[in-house]
Write a protein that holds these residues in place. Structure first.
Motif, mmCIF file in Angstrom:
data_model
loop_
_atom_site.group_PDB
_atom_site.id
_atom_site.type_symbol
_atom_site.label_atom_id
_atom_site.label_comp_id
_atom_site.label_asym_id
_atom_site.label_seq_id
_atom_site.Cartn_x
_atom_site.Cartn_y
_atom_site.Cartn_z
ATOM 1 N N ASP A 97 1.047 -1.185 -0.001
ATOM 2 C CA ASP A 97 0.214 -0.126 0.041
ATOM 3 C C ASP A 97 0.774 1.294 -0.071
ATOM 4 O OD1 ASP A 97 -2.378 -1.463 0.018
ATOM 5 O OD2 ASP A 97 -2.438 -1.200 2.307
ATOM 6 N N ILE A 98 1.797 1.319 0.831
ATOM 7 C CA ILE A 98 3.027 2.427 0.858
ATOM 8 C C ILE A 98 3.592 2.473 -0.458
ATOM 9 C CG2 ILE A 98 5.000 3.438 1.839
ATOM 10 C CD1 ILE A 98 4.107 1.903 4.440
ATOM 11 N N GLN A 99 3.945 1.575 -1.155
ATOM 12 C CA GLN A 99 4.477 1.450 -2.641
ATOM 13 C C GLN A 99 3.542 2.115 -3.334
ATOM 14 O OE1 GLN A 99 7.755 0.081 -3.369
ATOM 15 N NE2 GLN A 99 7.376 1.521 -4.947
ATOM 16 N N LYS A 100 2.339 2.058 -3.258
ATOM 17 C CA LYS A 100 1.103 2.762 -4.184
ATOM 18 C C LYS A 100 0.775 4.080 -3.992
ATOM 19 C CE LYS A 100 -0.986 -1.797 -4.902
ATOM 20 N NZ LYS A 100 -1.991 -2.794 -4.827
ATOM 21 N N GLY A 101 1.584 4.577 -2.660
ATOM 22 C CA GLY A 101 1.308 6.196 -2.297
ATOM 23 C C GLY A 101 0.434 6.286 -1.009
ATOM 24 N N TRP A 102 0.191 5.138 -0.274
ATOM 25 C CA TRP A 102 -0.611 5.501 0.911
ATOM 26 C C TRP A 102 0.359 5.646 2.080
ATOM 27 C CZ3 TRP A 102 -0.097 2.775 5.956
ATOM 28 C CH2 TRP A 102 -1.046 3.149 6.913
ATOM 29 N N LEU A 103 0.239 6.765 2.907
ATOM 30 C CA LEU A 103 0.920 7.243 3.928
ATOM 31 C C LEU A 103 0.364 7.947 4.943
ATOM 32 C CD1 LEU A 103 3.852 9.125 1.690
ATOM 33 C CD2 LEU A 103 4.118 6.878 3.119
ATOM 34 N N ASP A 104 -0.952 7.450 5.293
ATOM 35 C CA ASP A 104 -1.798 7.972 6.268
ATOM 36 C C ASP A 104 -1.327 7.507 7.839
ATOM 37 O OD1 ASP A 104 -4.005 9.174 7.380
ATOM 38 O OD2 ASP A 104 -5.106 7.684 7.015
ATOM 39 N N PHE A 105 -0.198 7.942 8.307
ATOM 40 C CA PHE A 105 0.334 7.691 9.518
ATOM 41 C C PHE A 105 1.435 8.695 9.761
ATOM 42 C CE2 PHE A 105 2.851 5.182 6.435
ATOM 43 C CZ PHE A 105 3.933 5.194 6.749
ATOM 44 N N GLU A 106 1.804 8.932 11.059
ATOM 45 C CA GLU A 106 2.962 9.592 11.379
ATOM 46 C C GLU A 106 4.098 9.042 11.958
ATOM 47 O OE1 GLU A 106 0.719 13.508 13.111
ATOM 48 O OE2 GLU A 106 -0.169 11.555 13.677
ATOM 49 N N VAL A 107 3.967 7.750 12.428
ATOM 50 C CA VAL A 107 5.128 7.210 13.041
ATOM 51 C C VAL A 107 4.934 5.706 12.537
ATOM 52 C CG1 VAL A 107 6.322 6.448 15.266
ATOM 53 C CG2 VAL A 107 5.476 8.741 15.029
ATOM 54 N N MET A 108 6.160 5.232 12.118
ATOM 55 C CA MET A 108 6.169 3.599 11.747
ATOM 56 C C MET A 108 7.125 3.191 12.624
ATOM 57 S SD MET A 108 7.526 1.744 8.424
ATOM 58 C CE MET A 108 6.199 2.428 7.230
ATOM 59 N N ILE A 109 6.563 2.052 13.211
ATOM 60 C CA ILE A 109 7.590 1.144 14.103
ATOM 61 C C ILE A 109 7.775 -0.183 13.417
ATOM 62 C CG2 ILE A 109 7.602 -0.323 16.207
ATOM 63 C CD1 ILE A 109 5.871 2.559 17.487
ATOM 64 N N ALA A 110 8.549 -1.016 13.389
ATOM 65 C CA ALA A 110 8.793 -2.151 12.607
ATOM 66 C C ALA A 110 9.789 -3.167 13.529
ATOM 67 C CB ALA A 110 9.378 -2.079 11.484
ATOM 68 N N THR A 111 9.328 -4.374 13.457
ATOM 69 C CA THR A 111 10.313 -5.405 13.977
ATOM 70 C C THR A 111 11.610 -5.681 13.154
ATOM 71 O OG1 THR A 111 8.869 -7.006 13.060
ATOM 72 C CG2 THR A 111 8.709 -6.643 15.459
ATOM 73 N N PRO A 112 12.635 -6.059 13.707
ATOM 74 C CA PRO A 112 13.885 -6.280 12.840
ATOM 75 C C PRO A 112 13.848 -7.188 11.680
ATOM 76 C CG PRO A 112 14.622 -6.256 15.167
ATOM 77 C CD PRO A 112 12.821 -6.275 15.138
ATOM 78 N N ASP A 113 12.697 -8.147 11.683
ATOM 79 C CA ASP A 113 12.541 -9.045 10.531
ATOM 80 C C ASP A 113 11.910 -8.670 9.409
ATOM 81 O OD1 ASP A 113 10.211 -8.870 12.193
ATOM 82 O OD2 ASP A 113 9.568 -10.847 11.582
ATOM 83 N N MET A 114 11.421 -7.408 9.472
ATOM 84 C CA MET A 114 10.781 -6.519 8.386
ATOM 85 C C MET A 114 11.533 -5.633 7.630
ATOM 86 S SD MET A 114 7.856 -8.225 8.477
ATOM 87 C CE MET A 114 6.856 -7.305 7.202
#
Length: 227
Positions: free
Chosen positions: A103-120
């Motif tokens: 979704d992000i690749q297609k342009g979706w950015l409806d968030f202010e902070v992204m948190i991710a686990t290392p495996d991603m």
């Protein structure tokens, strides 16, 4: 230079030019000189004596303000497996895996902070050109790449803010809202001030805290005396 409004000029006249105020007086002045008809943000800018051409003098990290910023951020957690439910239970607004990245690749950015686990992170790295310029790429230094997603979400919701020196050695951070009590703004300021003293690079020469100013959205700046 753009001509300042009459309200701005009246507000600026309340501040003694060149004077550095104790933080308690400075935040009171910032509130008094805020003339906008909304709950303005209160920000601080530290001009630090750093040479950011050197990697060890480029500061970056995060801090949880004791009284928050007055704004709740929309948090996206990118993870998989059991961590999905952990993130949801902690209060993440959006949780997903590879489908979210599509979704992000297609342009979706409806968030202010992204948190991710290392495996991603291997998959996330492919979106660097999209996320990087917007300051949305997770980073271990700011606590947004972690296996403890619950803690990361809770701290972000509680008022965790990130900081980073710009090319001129400035650190710009929000410390609350005009509606905050003076004491809460001062405590948030002191938390940031103490943090920057703790992370001072050993290689930094000369005066470290060169200049500090606080201001409200569209309001005049008030110089703060070093503590």
């Amino acid at each position: 230079m753009a001509k300042r409004s009459k309200k701005y000029q009246e507000a600026a006249a309340l501040i003694e030019k060149g004077k550095a105020y104790p933080i308690d007086e400075a935040v009171a002045l910032v509130k008094k000189t805020s003339k906008v008809n909304f709950d303005a943000s209160v920000d601080v800018v530290f001009k630090l004596g750093l040479d950011t051409r050197h990697a060890d003098q480029q500061l970056r990290g995060a801090v949880v303000l004791p009284h928050g910023t007055g704004k709740t951020k929309k948090v996206l957690v990118v993870t998989q497996g059991a961590k999905v439910e952990e993130a949801k239970a902690a209060g993440a607004d959006v949780v997903g895996g590879k489908e979210i990245l599509e979704d992000i690749q297609k342009g979706w950015l409806d968030f202010e902070v992204m948190i991710a686990t290392p495996d991603m992170m291997a998959e996330l790295g492919k979106l660097g050109r999209i996320l990087g310029p917007k300051g949305l790429m997770p980073n271990p230094k700011t606590g947004t790449v972690t296996m403890d997603v619950a803690k990361a979400v809770q701290e972000t919701k509680a008022g965790k803010v990130t900081y980073r020196t710009d090319k001129d050695g400035n650190v710009h951070m929000p410390i609350g809202r005009v509606s905050f009590d003076d004491e809460k703004l001062a405590e948030n300021f002191k938390t940031v001030y103490d943090l920057l003293l703790r992370v001072k690079p050993s290689s930094a020469k000369g005066t470290y805290m060169k200049n500090i100013v606080v201001s409200s959205t569209m309001g005049p700046s008030v110089k703060v005396a070093s503590m």
